[in-house]
Scaffold this motif. Sequence first.
Motif, PDB file in Angstrom:
ATOM      1  N   ILE A  26       2.810  -9.213  -7.181  1.00  0.00           N
ATOM      2  CA  ILE A  26       4.977  -8.656  -6.400  1.00  0.00           C
ATOM      3  C   ILE A  26       4.901 -10.281  -5.865  1.00  0.00           C
ATOM      4  CG2 ILE A  26       6.351  -7.755  -5.283  1.00  0.00           C
ATOM      5  CD1 ILE A  26       5.520  -5.930  -6.861  1.00  0.00           C
ATOM      6  N   SER A  27       3.437 -10.616  -4.980  1.00  0.00           N
ATOM      7  CA  SER A  27       4.203 -12.278  -4.635  1.00  0.00           C
ATOM      8  C   SER A  27       4.435 -13.124  -5.529  1.00  0.00           C
ATOM      9  CB  SER A  27       2.813 -12.528  -3.610  1.00  0.00           C
ATOM     10  OG  SER A  27       1.827 -13.056  -4.135  1.00  0.00           O
TER      11      SER A  27
ATOM     12  N   GLU B 298      -9.803  -5.735  -8.908  1.00  0.00           N
ATOM     13  CA  GLU B 298      -8.756  -5.161  -9.470  1.00  0.00           C
ATOM     14  C   GLU B 298      -7.474  -6.293  -8.726  1.00  0.00           C
ATOM     15  OE1 GLU B 298      -6.837  -1.985 -11.233  1.00  0.00           O
ATOM     16  OE2 GLU B 298      -8.981  -1.584 -11.844  1.00  0.00           O
ATOM     17  N   PRO B 299      -7.189  -6.683  -9.250  1.00  0.00           N
ATOM     18  CA  PRO B 299      -5.605  -7.522  -7.840  1.00  0.00           C
ATOM     19  C   PRO B 299      -4.580  -6.427  -7.526  1.00  0.00           C
ATOM     20  CG  PRO B 299      -4.944  -7.268 -10.426  1.00  0.00           C
ATOM     21  CD  PRO B 299      -6.189  -6.642 -10.865  1.00  0.00           C
TER      22      PRO B 299
ATOM     23  N   GLU C 166       0.511  -1.082  -0.139  1.00  0.00           N
ATOM     24  CA  GLU C 166       0.377  -0.202  -0.073  1.00  0.00           C
ATOM     25  C   GLU C 166       0.879   1.330  -0.063  1.00  0.00           C
ATOM     26  OE1 GLU C 166      -3.112  -0.883   3.032  1.00  0.00           O
ATOM     27  OE2 GLU C 166      -4.000   1.114   2.241  1.00  0.00           O
ATOM     28  N   ASP C 167       1.643   0.977   0.514  1.00  0.00           N
ATOM     29  CA  ASP C 167       2.974   2.334   0.738  1.00  0.00           C
ATOM     30  C   ASP C 167       3.387   2.305  -0.488  1.00  0.00           C
ATOM     31  OD1 ASP C 167       3.115   1.938   3.064  1.00  0.00           O
ATOM     32  OD2 ASP C 167       5.361   1.425   3.818  1.00  0.00           O
ATOM     33  N   ILE C 168       3.648   1.734  -1.427  1.00  0.00           N
ATOM     34  CA  ILE C 168       4.106   2.177  -3.129  1.00  0.00           C
ATOM     35  C   ILE C 168       3.448   2.084  -4.126  1.00  0.00           C
ATOM     36  CG2 ILE C 168       4.887   0.825  -4.656  1.00  0.00           C
ATOM     37  CD1 ILE C 168       6.902   0.434  -2.658  1.00  0.00           C
ATOM     38  N   GLU C 169       1.539   1.714  -3.656  1.00  0.00           N
ATOM     39  CA  GLU C 169       0.969   1.739  -4.265  1.00  0.00           C
ATOM     40  C   GLU C 169       0.269   3.428  -4.102  1.00  0.00           C
ATOM     41  OE1 GLU C 169      -1.677  -1.125  -3.921  1.00  0.00           O
ATOM     42  OE2 GLU C 169      -2.964  -0.773  -5.976  1.00  0.00           O
TER      43      GLU C 169
ATOM     44  N   VAL D 170       3.124  -2.823 -14.701  1.00  0.00           N
ATOM     45  CA  VAL D 170       3.049  -4.009 -13.621  1.00  0.00           C
ATOM     46  C   VAL D 170       1.684  -4.881 -13.833  1.00  0.00           C
ATOM     47  CG1 VAL D 170       4.092  -5.111 -11.738  1.00  0.00           C
ATOM     48  CG2 VAL D 170       5.591  -3.657 -12.475  1.00  0.00           C
ATOM     49  N   LYS D 171       0.962  -2.847 -13.142  1.00  0.00           N
ATOM     50  CA  LYS D 171      -0.573  -3.677 -13.186  1.00  0.00           C
ATOM     51  C   LYS D 171      -0.919  -4.562 -14.697  1.00  0.00           C
ATOM     52  CE  LYS D 171      -2.395  -1.315  -9.522  1.00  0.00           C
ATOM     53  NZ  LYS D 171      -3.224  -0.610  -9.621  1.00  0.00           N
TER      54      LYS D 171
END
Lengths: 267, 333
Positions: free
Chosen positions: B318-319, B311-312, B218-221, B244-245
Motif C-alpha cells: 500500500i505504501s 511475503e510482502p 493488519e485490520d484489513i488483512e 493486489v498482493k
Amino acid sequence: MFRMKLYWTFTKKAFLRSAVYRFDVLSRMGSNLIFLLMWGSIWTALYAGKESADGVTFQAMLTYIVVSQFLSGINGAGTPLWDMQEKVRTGDIALELMRPFDVPLRYLFADFGSVAFYFMFALLPVYILVFLFIDLTLPMSWETWVLFLITAFIGFLIRYCIEMSFSFLSFFLVETGGIVDIFYFAMSLLSGSVIPLWFFPDWLEKLAIYMPFQGIYYIPTSIFIGKITGVEIAFSIATQIFWLLVCYGILRFVWHKASQKVVVQGG
Amino acid sequence: MPIIEVNNINKDFMVAKRETGFLGSVRSLFKREFIKKEAVKDISFSIEKGEMVGYIGPNGAGKSTTIKMLTGILVPSSGTIKVNGIVPYEQRQKNASNIGVVFGQRTQLWWDLPTIESFELLKEIYQVSDARYKQNMEIYQEILGLDEFLNTPVRQLSLGQRMRADIAASLLHDPPILFLDEPTIGLDVVAKEKMRTFIQEINRERKVTVILTTHDMEDIEKLCNRMVLIDHGQKVYDGDISAVKERFGKIRTLVVDVENGEATFDIVGAEVVKREANRVWLQFNRDEISASELIGRITQTHSIKDLTVEEPAIESIISRIYQEGFEEKLVSV
C-alpha cells in the motif's frame, strides 16, 4: 411524532449527571449567594434608609433582588453557552444530526433534568432559609404564586431559545467572543435581573420593554412583588408569549441554517 | 441487490483563501476569496449484503468524507447514494436506524455517566424493545467483556474498554450496516485482536455489512476480502486483497543465516538489502528468479543454516501505491 419517553430519558440522565458533579452544584450555589449579597448591599446603600423609591418599598426591592437571583440560578443551571459552543466547535453537535431525535428539544429536556437537580438540592433549601431569615414580602394570594410560576417558566423558555440561537451562531463564526458579550450584556441589563426596568431612564426603559429579555426576569419578578398587577399581568403574559414564539422561530431558523451548513460544508 | 450503492459522487468544499501579510489580512477582512477543494471525485462502488470492505487511503484522501455522506451527515455535491434503499441525506433519521457508526477518534457515549446509562439512553433513542435489548446486552457482555466496566463512568475507561463499549453501543439496535472509522486506533495488540474477533463474529453470525476505514493494514488483512483504495479523492483500486498482493507482491525477501555474515552474493535478480550478524536479507523478483533457484545458487558458495521466505506485507504494498500511484505500478511490475 413526539416521543415523550425519549426526551424524558434525557431529563432523567441529565439529572443523574448533575448528581455526579456535586462540587459544581456547591460552587455555583456559592457564587449565586455572593451575587445576592452584592446586589442586596448595593440596593441597601442606594435606598439609604428611605422607605420607598418610585413607589417601591425597600422591602419589595430587596425581595425583587432575591427572587431574580433565584431565577438566575434556575436559568443558569442548564447547558451553558460556552459548553454548547464547544460542542459545535468539536463537531459533537454535527454527529447528533445522524441520531433520530431533534437536537434543540433534546438539550431543552436535558436542561430540565439538570435544573431540577440544582433546584431541589441547592436553590430551594438555600432560598427557604433566605426567606426565613430576611424580612421579605411574599405574595398574599395563591393566584399570584401561580402567575409567578407560569411567567417564570415562559421566561425560562425564552432564555433557552435565545441562548441556543446564540450557541448555534458559532456554526457560522470562528471567533464568538463578541457574540457572547452581547448575550451576557442583554441578559444581565436588559432583562432587569439586577436593576428593575422602572429605574431605567425613559429611553432605555422603552427599549427594554420592546425586547424579549424582560420576559425572563423582570416580568415574573415584578408579578411576585406585586409591581405588575391586574390587567397589566395579562398584557405581560401576552408579551412573553409573543416573544417566546418569535424566539422559538429564530431558534428553528438558525438551527435549520446551521444543520444545512453542516451537511453542505462539513461544519 | 447491493445494500450500498454509490454512483459518481463528488464532494466539493469551499475553503476561504487566506491572504498572507498585513495588507492581505486587511483585504480579506472586506473581501473573501474562496477556493474549491474537491474532497471526493467521482467515486462509485456497490457493496453486497454481508460483505466486509476495507476503505483505505492516506490521510486526507476523502475516507471520512465518504463515510459522512453514507451516514447522511454530509450531502454530496453531485451523484447518488443509496444505503439499504434509502437516500441517507434525505432521510437522515430513518437511515440512522439502519446503520451503526463507530468513530475511533471520538465516543458516542455520555462522558460523565456510568457506561450502562449510555446504553439505556441509546435503547430509548433507537426504540429497542426490552427483550431485544436484554438479549443483545447479554451477547455483547459475553464477547466484549463489558461486565467489568458497565458501572464505571465513561471518562474513567481505558481506551480499549471505551472502544469495546462504543462498538457495542453502535450495534444495540441491530443495524444491518456498520461503519467503522478507525476502530483500532491507539489500541494495544491484545485489544486490537479482541476487536477484530468481535467484528468477524458479528459479520459471520448476523450478516452485518461492515465498512472499515483504517491505517492498520493488519485490520484489513485479517478482516476484509475486498478493499477500496482511494487517494486524492479518487478511487484507485477496488477488488480482492489477494489480487493486489498478486500484482504487487512479486518482490519477495529471502532471509538466510549463513556462517559468514560478510559474505558477498553475486546473483542476478537478487540483491542484499540488509545484514545483521550472520543473517542476510536478499530481495528478489519472483519473475526473474524463483526462490528454489535462488537458494540453490546460494548453497553453491555458502552453507545455509536456516532460511525463510518473506511475503510482502500488504502494508508495504500500500505504501508503495500511495507513493508511486497505482497506474504506474501496473505498468512497471
